[in-house]
Design a protein around this motif. Structure first.
Motif, PDB file in Angstrom:
ATOM      1  N   ASP A  39      18.440   6.682  -8.584  1.00 55.66           N
ATOM      2  CA  ASP A  39      18.721   7.047  -7.192  1.00 55.66           C
ATOM      3  C   ASP A  39      17.466   7.510  -6.462  1.00 55.66           C
ATOM      4  O   ASP A  39      17.444   7.565  -5.236  1.00 55.66           O
ATOM      5  N   PHE A  40      16.440   7.880  -7.192  1.00 55.86           N
ATOM      6  CA  PHE A  40      15.231   8.414  -6.578  1.00 55.86           C
ATOM      7  C   PHE A  40      14.218   7.306  -6.281  1.00 55.86           C
ATOM      8  O   PHE A  40      14.152   6.304  -6.987  1.00 55.86           O
ATOM      9  N   THR A  41      13.425   7.530  -5.247  1.00 53.86           N
ATOM     10  CA  THR A  41      12.332   6.609  -4.925  1.00 53.86           C
ATOM     11  C   THR A  41      11.232   6.781  -5.977  1.00 53.86           C
ATOM     12  O   THR A  41      10.798   7.895  -6.249  1.00 53.86           O
ATOM     13  N   ALA A  42      10.802   5.667  -6.573  1.00 59.94           N
ATOM     14  CA  ALA A  42       9.812   5.729  -7.647  1.00 59.94           C
ATOM     15  C   ALA A  42       8.423   6.066  -7.127  1.00 59.94           C
ATOM     16  O   ALA A  42       7.647   6.759  -7.784  1.00 59.94           O
ATOM     17  N   GLN A  43       8.099   5.577  -5.926  1.00 56.71           N
ATOM     18  CA  GLN A  43       6.793   5.863  -5.336  1.00 56.71           C
ATOM     19  C   GLN A  43       6.851   5.644  -3.836  1.00 56.71           C
ATOM     20  O   GLN A  43       7.735   4.956  -3.332  1.00 56.71           O
ATOM     21  N   ALA A  44       5.929   6.250  -3.131  1.00 56.52           N
ATOM     22  CA  ALA A  44       5.874   6.104  -1.676  1.00 56.52           C
ATOM     23  C   ALA A  44       4.429   6.251  -1.217  1.00 56.52           C
ATOM     24  O   ALA A  44       3.603   6.870  -1.890  1.00 56.52           O
ATOM     25  N   SER A  45       4.134   5.676  -0.067  1.00 60.76           N
ATOM     26  CA  SER A  45       2.799   5.750   0.509  1.00 60.76           C
ATOM     27  C   SER A  45       2.832   6.676   1.719  1.00 60.76           C
ATOM     28  O   SER A  45       3.772   6.639   2.523  1.00 60.76           O
ATOM     29  N   PHE A  46       1.803   7.515   1.848  1.00 58.50           N
ATOM     30  CA  PHE A  46       1.759   8.495   2.935  1.00 58.50           C
ATOM     31  C   PHE A  46       0.444   8.393   3.696  1.00 58.50           C
ATOM     32  O   PHE A  46      -0.614   8.171   3.107  1.00 58.50           O
ATOM     33  N   ASP A  47       0.538   8.554   5.006  1.00 53.92           N
ATOM     34  CA  ASP A  47      -0.670   8.632   5.829  1.00 53.92           C
ATOM     35  C   ASP A  47      -1.325   9.986   5.596  1.00 53.92           C
ATOM     36  O   ASP A  47      -0.643  11.018   5.552  1.00 53.92           O
ATOM     37  N   ILE A  48      -2.641   9.974   5.439  1.00 51.26           N
ATOM     38  CA  ILE A  48      -3.378  11.223   5.261  1.00 51.26           C
ATOM     39  C   ILE A  48      -4.490  11.304   6.305  1.00 51.26           C
ATOM     40  O   ILE A  48      -4.887  10.294   6.880  1.00 51.26           O
ATOM     41  N   LYS A  49      -4.956  12.524   6.539  1.00 50.79           N
ATOM     42  CA  LYS A  49      -5.949  12.763   7.577  1.00 50.79           C
ATOM     43  C   LYS A  49      -7.279  12.081   7.244  1.00 50.79           C
ATOM     44  O   LYS A  49      -7.732  12.103   6.102  1.00 50.79           O
ATOM     45  N   LYS A  50      -7.896  11.491   8.233  1.00 52.20           N
ATOM     46  CA  LYS A  50      -9.187  10.839   8.050  1.00 52.20           C
ATOM     47  C   LYS A  50     -10.263  11.888   7.788  1.00 52.20           C
ATOM     48  O   LYS A  50     -10.308  12.929   8.445  1.00 52.20           O
ATOM     49  N   CYS A  51     -11.124  11.619   6.834  1.00 56.01           N
ATOM     50  CA  CYS A  51     -12.223  12.535   6.517  1.00 56.01           C
ATOM     51  C   CYS A  51     -13.390  12.328   7.489  1.00 56.01           C
ATOM     52  O   CYS A  51     -13.667  11.199   7.904  1.00 56.01           O
ATOM     53  N   ASP A  52     -14.056  13.408   7.844  1.00 55.54           N
ATOM     54  CA  ASP A  52     -15.307  13.300   8.599  1.00 55.54           C
ATOM     55  C   ASP A  52     -16.413  12.909   7.623  1.00 55.54           C
ATOM     56  O   ASP A  52     -16.441  13.404   6.481  1.00 55.54           O
ATOM     57  N   LEU A  53     -17.309  12.035   8.057  1.00 53.80           N
ATOM     58  CA  LEU A  53     -18.323  11.491   7.165  1.00 53.80           C
ATOM     59  C   LEU A  53     -19.736  11.879   7.581  1.00 53.80           C
ATOM     60  O   LEU A  53     -20.026  12.002   8.764  1.00 53.80           O
ATOM     61  N   HIS A  54     -20.598  12.047   6.593  1.00 58.99           N
ATOM     62  CA  HIS A  54     -22.020  12.300   6.814  1.00 58.99           C
ATOM     63  C   HIS A  54     -22.815  11.356   5.918  1.00 58.99           C
ATOM     64  O   HIS A  54     -22.646  11.364   4.690  1.00 58.99           O
ATOM     65  N   ARG A  55     -23.659  10.518   6.539  1.00 58.80           N
ATOM     66  CA  ARG A  55     -24.478   9.548   5.818  1.00 58.80           C
ATOM     67  C   ARG A  55     -23.649   8.605   4.943  1.00 58.80           C
ATOM     68  O   ARG A  55     -24.069   8.217   3.846  1.00 58.80           O
ATOM     69  N   GLU A  57     -21.069   5.054   5.367  1.00 60.31           N
ATOM     70  CA  GLU A  57     -20.552   4.031   6.268  1.00 60.31           C
ATOM     71  C   GLU A  57     -19.032   3.953   6.210  1.00 60.31           C
ATOM     72  O   GLU A  57     -18.372   3.609   7.186  1.00 60.31           O
ATOM     73  N   GLU A  58     -18.469   4.260   5.055  1.00 65.14           N
ATOM     74  CA  GLU A  58     -17.018   4.293   4.917  1.00 65.14           C
ATOM     75  C   GLU A  58     -16.629   5.437   4.005  1.00 65.14           C
ATOM     76  O   GLU A  58     -17.433   5.897   3.189  1.00 65.14           O
ATOM     77  N   GLY A  59     -15.391   5.892   4.167  1.00 59.41           N
ATOM     78  CA  GLY A  59     -14.927   7.032   3.389  1.00 59.41           C
ATOM     79  C   GLY A  59     -13.665   6.713   2.613  1.00 59.41           C
ATOM     80  O   GLY A  59     -13.320   5.541   2.423  1.00 59.41           O
ATOM     81  N   PRO A  60     -12.961   7.736   2.168  1.00 56.36           N
ATOM     82  CA  PRO A  60     -11.720   7.555   1.417  1.00 56.36           C
ATOM     83  C   PRO A  60     -10.661   6.857   2.270  1.00 56.36           C
ATOM     84  O   PRO A  60     -10.734   6.856   3.501  1.00 56.36           O
ATOM     85  N   PRO A  61      -9.648   6.248   1.645  1.00 57.13           N
ATOM     86  CA  PRO A  61      -8.570   5.599   2.403  1.00 57.13           C
ATOM     87  C   PRO A  61      -7.769   6.606   3.213  1.00 57.13           C
ATOM     88  O   PRO A  61      -7.775   7.805   2.916  1.00 57.13           O
ATOM     89  N   GLN A  62      -7.077   6.116   4.224  1.00 52.75           N
ATOM     90  CA  GLN A  62      -6.243   6.991   5.060  1.00 52.75           C
ATOM     91  C   GLN A  62      -4.773   6.891   4.679  1.00 52.75           C
ATOM     92  O   GLN A  62      -3.898   7.356   5.399  1.00 52.75           O
ATOM     93  N   GLN A  63      -4.530   6.250   3.553  1.00 50.56           N
ATOM     94  CA  GLN A  63      -3.187   6.214   2.978  1.00 50.56           C
ATOM     95  C   GLN A  63      -3.287   6.544   1.504  1.00 50.56           C
ATOM     96  O   GLN A  63      -4.246   6.175   0.835  1.00 50.56           O
ATOM     97  N   ALA A  64      -2.297   7.258   0.986  1.00 47.29           N
ATOM     98  CA  ALA A  64      -2.294   7.642  -0.427  1.00 47.29           C
ATOM     99  C   ALA A  64      -0.946   7.290  -1.041  1.00 47.29           C
ATOM    100  O   ALA A  64       0.107   7.575  -0.462  1.00 47.29           O
TER     101      ALA A  64
END
Length: 369
Positions: A39-55, A57-64
């Motif tokens: 009856d339970f959901t086995a997995q789900a994807s969630f939007d997460i806050k975008k990280c601020d970057l220094h030096r 070009e790309e950072g961690p994903p915005q979904q987990a």
């Protein structure tokens, strides 16, 4: 007679329901409600806050992606750390814990997220707000609380206290945080030698009793490594911390050198137990963070909203955690203190020299208390 056994299987419950129905007057039916793992959901994807970057070009994903198993594990661990710290607060106020004691409640997503993003074989070192990491590194609650109460069963045999706890691959609590000269020397050497090191600043908004805005002309701590790439991460979101840590670990393992992460978090208690925590900030500020950004509540709401867990299931975990903490506290208050003759042991890794802090192996230590 009595209630249905909570440990019956689905098939047994069906038989039980038929048996009960046979005892009731004609026309009266019994409905046995069951909820299986299907009856339970086995997995789900969630939007997460975008990280601020220094030096970077790309950072961690915005979904987990979060699995039900991971969610329940994270929830139990963070709830255990929270309850453990509240128990430490209680024991300190009862004068059972003495000396320095720095509590971690409010910052649980940092320790849990970092641990979920690295391997147990990776080495971790932290400063003195170390109880949460000591637990996530595998030390039982009873050994942590017993260390706080100075008992023989503590993780450092009762001789380390709040700021000196250690475990395998964990070089735990140390009595200073990011000393400026040392941290910049470390940044420089790590950058020159391209060391696979993740530097982490848990920015809980206050250095002892001073807000970061009053102490720092620049509060962009993720840029403080200068030539070291940096990330500024929502440290109240365990998934955001996990994804950022995975990103940082992959960066280091790829031979790109060090990386710096600033986790924006918040501590609910004062700096230490001697600090009431409300002379330099308001109770309303603390309550607002609790109501809007609490790391445990955030994870709980995600799991409930996606049917990854039930309210009853999470309540059951809460009950189990409370019992674990109470049992640990019982141990920590009844376990004997280390004997006086062990005072000078474990100072050196191998055989100690003849003179150890003004004593020798044959001198008898005497208590004057």
């Amino acid at each position: 007679k009595g209630n249905a056994c909570p440990h019956l299987s689905v098939s047994q419950l069906s038989v039980y329901g038929s048996f009960v129905s046979s005892l009731l007057p004609q026309g009266v039916k019994v409905v046995v409600s069951t909820r299986t793992y299907a009856d339970f959901t086995a997995q789900a994807s969630f939007d997460i806050k975008k990280c601020d970057l220094h030096r970077l070009e790309e950072g961690p994903p915005q979904q987990a992606l979060l699995t039900r198993e991971e969610g329940l594990k994270y929830y139990r661990i963070m709830q255990t750390v929270r309850r453990m710290e509240l128990k430490a607060d209680q024991l300190y106020k009862q004068k059972i814990i003495r000396g320095f004691c720095h509590l971690y409640d409010g910052q649980e997503a940092c320790a849990m997220g970092i641990e979920a993003g690295i391997n147990p074989t990776d080495h971790l070192i932290t400063a003195y707000r170390a109880h949460g990491y000591t637990f996530t590194r595998g030390v039982p609650v009873k050994e942590i609380l017993a260390e706080l109460t100075g008992r023989r069963g503590g993780v450092a045999k009762g001789k380390g206290g709040s700021m000196h706890m250690y475990a395998k691959n964990f070089y735990g609590g140390n009595g200073i945080v990011g000393a400026q000269g040392q941290i910049f020397e470390s940044f420089n050497m790590a950058s020159l030698w391209k060391l696979p090191c993740i530097f982490i600043c848990e920015n809980n908004k206050y250095g002892m009793g001073t807000s970061v805005e009053r102490a720092s002309a620049s509060t962009d701590y993720y840029k403080r490594g200068d030539f070291i790439p940096g990330l500024r991460v929502d440290g109240m979101d365990v998934l955001c911390v996990r994804e950022a840590t995975k990103f940082a670990a992959d960066f280091c393992r790829a031979g790109k050198g060090p990386i710096l992460m600033e986790l924006q978090t918040y501590r609910y208690h004062g700096h230490s137990m001697s600090d009431p925590g409300v002379s330099y900030r308001t109770r309303e500020e603390i309550q607002e963070v609790r109501s809007k950004s609490d790391p445990i509540s955030m994870l709980k709401e995600r799991m409930l909203s996606t049917s990854m867990a039930s309210v009853e299931e999470l309540k059951e975990i809460d009950v189990e955690v409370r019992k674990e903490i109470e049992d640990a506290a019982q141990f920590a208050t009844t376990d004997p203190e280390p004997p006086l003759e062990e005072l000078c042991n474990h100072i050196f890794h191998n055989d100690s020299p003849l003179e150890v802090r003004g004593t020798n192996p044959w001198s008898k230590l005497k208590s004057v208390s």
